[in-house]
Design a protein around this motif. Sequence first.
Motif, short mmCIF file in Angstrom:
data_model
loop_
_atom_site.label_atom_id
_atom_site.label_comp_id
_atom_site.label_asym_id
_atom_site.label_seq_id
_atom_site.Cartn_x
_atom_site.Cartn_y
_atom_site.Cartn_z
N HIS A 6 6.29 48.36 -44.18
CA HIS A 6 6.51 48.38 -45.51
C HIS A 6 5.17 48.65 -46.29
N GLN A 7 4.22 48.42 -45.70
CA GLN A 7 3.02 48.96 -46.29
C GLN A 7 2.80 50.45 -46.38
N ASP A 8 2.97 51.03 -45.33
CA ASP A 8 3.26 52.53 -45.35
C ASP A 8 4.25 53.10 -46.49
N LEU A 9 5.24 52.58 -46.65
CA LEU A 9 6.27 52.87 -47.50
C LEU A 9 5.73 52.93 -48.97
N ILE A 10 5.08 51.63 -49.14
CA ILE A 10 4.39 51.39 -50.59
C ILE A 10 3.33 52.45 -50.84
N ASP A 11 2.47 52.69 -49.79
CA ASP A 11 1.65 53.74 -50.02
C ASP A 11 2.02 55.16 -50.14
N SER A 12 3.16 55.47 -49.30
CA SER A 12 3.83 56.93 -49.77
C SER A 12 4.30 57.02 -51.03
N ILE A 13 5.03 55.90 -51.61
CA ILE A 13 5.43 56.10 -52.85
C ILE A 13 4.26 56.11 -53.92
N THR A 14 3.32 55.30 -53.72
CA THR A 14 2.29 55.19 -54.92
C THR A 14 1.13 56.24 -54.82
N LYS A 15 0.82 56.84 -53.77
CA LYS A 15 -0.31 57.63 -53.32
C LYS A 15 0.22 59.05 -53.05
N LYS A 16 1.66 59.32 -52.82
CA LYS A 16 2.00 60.41 -52.50
C LYS A 16 3.02 60.80 -53.45
N LEU A 17 3.85 60.34 -53.89
CA LEU A 17 4.87 60.50 -54.82
C LEU A 17 4.28 60.45 -56.38
N TRP A 18 3.86 59.54 -56.59
CA TRP A 18 3.43 59.28 -57.97
C TRP A 18 2.35 60.29 -58.51
N PRO A 19 1.49 60.89 -57.36
CA PRO A 19 0.76 61.97 -58.12
C PRO A 19 1.27 63.20 -58.45
N LEU A 20 2.55 63.31 -58.02
CA LEU A 20 3.42 64.55 -58.36
C LEU A 20 3.75 64.67 -59.68
N GLY A 21 3.64 63.67 -60.70
CA GLY A 21 4.05 63.60 -61.91
C GLY A 21 5.06 62.81 -62.44
N ASP A 22 4.92 62.04 -63.43
CA ASP A 22 5.83 61.19 -63.95
C ASP A 22 7.32 61.74 -64.68
N ALA A 23 7.17 63.23 -64.68
CA ALA A 23 8.35 63.99 -65.05
C ALA A 23 9.06 64.17 -64.11
N VAL A 24 8.66 64.28 -62.94
CA VAL A 24 9.63 64.86 -61.53
C VAL A 24 10.87 63.77 -61.63
N LYS A 25 11.93 64.74 -61.65
CA LYS A 25 13.37 64.11 -61.28
C LYS A 25 13.52 63.96 -59.93
N PHE A 26 14.10 63.08 -59.21
CA PHE A 26 14.22 63.00 -57.71
C PHE A 26 15.65 62.63 -57.54
N ILE A 27 16.32 63.08 -56.38
CA ILE A 27 17.59 62.91 -55.73
C ILE A 27 17.22 61.92 -54.72
N PRO A 28 17.79 60.67 -54.65
CA PRO A 28 17.57 59.81 -53.56
C PRO A 28 18.64 60.02 -52.62
N GLY A 29 18.23 59.24 -51.57
CA GLY A 29 19.55 59.29 -50.49
C GLY A 29 20.51 58.58 -50.69
N HIS A 30 20.71 57.79 -51.66
CA HIS A 30 21.76 57.02 -51.97
C HIS A 30 21.77 56.79 -53.43
N GLY A 31 22.71 56.85 -54.38
CA GLY A 31 22.81 56.50 -55.62
C GLY A 31 22.48 57.51 -56.65
N PRO A 32 22.18 57.07 -57.92
CA PRO A 32 21.84 58.05 -59.02
C PRO A 32 20.37 58.53 -58.92
N MET A 33 20.24 59.75 -59.61
CA MET A 33 18.96 60.24 -59.93
C MET A 33 18.10 59.30 -60.85
N SER A 34 17.04 59.66 -60.80
CA SER A 34 15.79 59.10 -61.91
C SER A 34 14.72 59.79 -61.76
#
Length: 216
Positions: A170-198
Motif C-alpha cells: 500500500h505505501q509503495d502505491l501511495i508513493d507511486s501516485i504522489t511522487k511519480k504521477l503527480w509531478p507529471l502535471g495536474d492537466a494530465v488526462k489518464f486512462i485507468p484500467g477500469h472505469g472512466p477517465m479523469s
Amino acid sequence: MALQFHSVPVTPFQQNCTLLWCDESKRAAVVDPGGDIDRILAAVEERGLKLEKILLTHGHLDHVGGTAPLSRQLELPVEGPQEADQFWIEKIVAQAQAYGFPPVETFTPDRWLKDGDTVTVADEALEVVHCPGHTPGHVIFFHRDSGLALVGDVLFAGSIGRTDFPMSNHQDLIDSITKKLWPLGDAVKFIPGHGPMSTFGQERQTNPFVADKRFG
C-alpha cells in the motif's frame, strides 16, 4: 502530435483495453489486451488501424489474458511490464480457472521495461514510469505531447489500486501516485484500467485516498 485513443472494455472485469494510434499513418499499439480478442480486433478494423505491438502495464489476468493469442495471430512483439511481474504472468492459467475465465496461455514478453525507458507507438515516444504497489512490476505509459497517461490499476477516478494481493504494497502505491504521477502535471488526462477517465488534478482535489488534503 496527439495520439488518438479508444478504449474497449474486455473480460468480465470490464478492463479498459486501449488502442493508441497515429492519425496519419494509422500505425497502432494495443495496451492491456486482457481478453475478448474478437472485440478488440473489430475495433481495430473499424478504425482502419495497423497493430504493431502490445504494451502491458502489469501482469494481472484481466490485463494480459489475450496477449499470447493476439501476439501469435498478428506476430506482434510484447513490451512490458517490469520484470517483477513475471510471477503474475506465470500464474494466469490458474487465475483464469479460479475466476471462471476462458482458458488463457502464459507467455514471456519480448521486452521487459524499467523506469525511464521509452516505448514507441508509430513515431511517437511514450515514457515508461515504474509504479509499484498494486503489483511490484507495474508500469504506466505517459505521452508528454498529448498530456495522456495510461495508468493501469495504479489510479482510478475516485479510487486507487487494490493492495491485498501477493507482493502488493500500500505505501509503495501511495508513493507511486504522489511522487511519480503527480509531478507529471495536474492537466494530465489518464486512462485507468477500469472505469472512466479523469485528470491528475481532479484526483488531487477529490480522490479520498490520495487527495492533497490527506497529506497536508
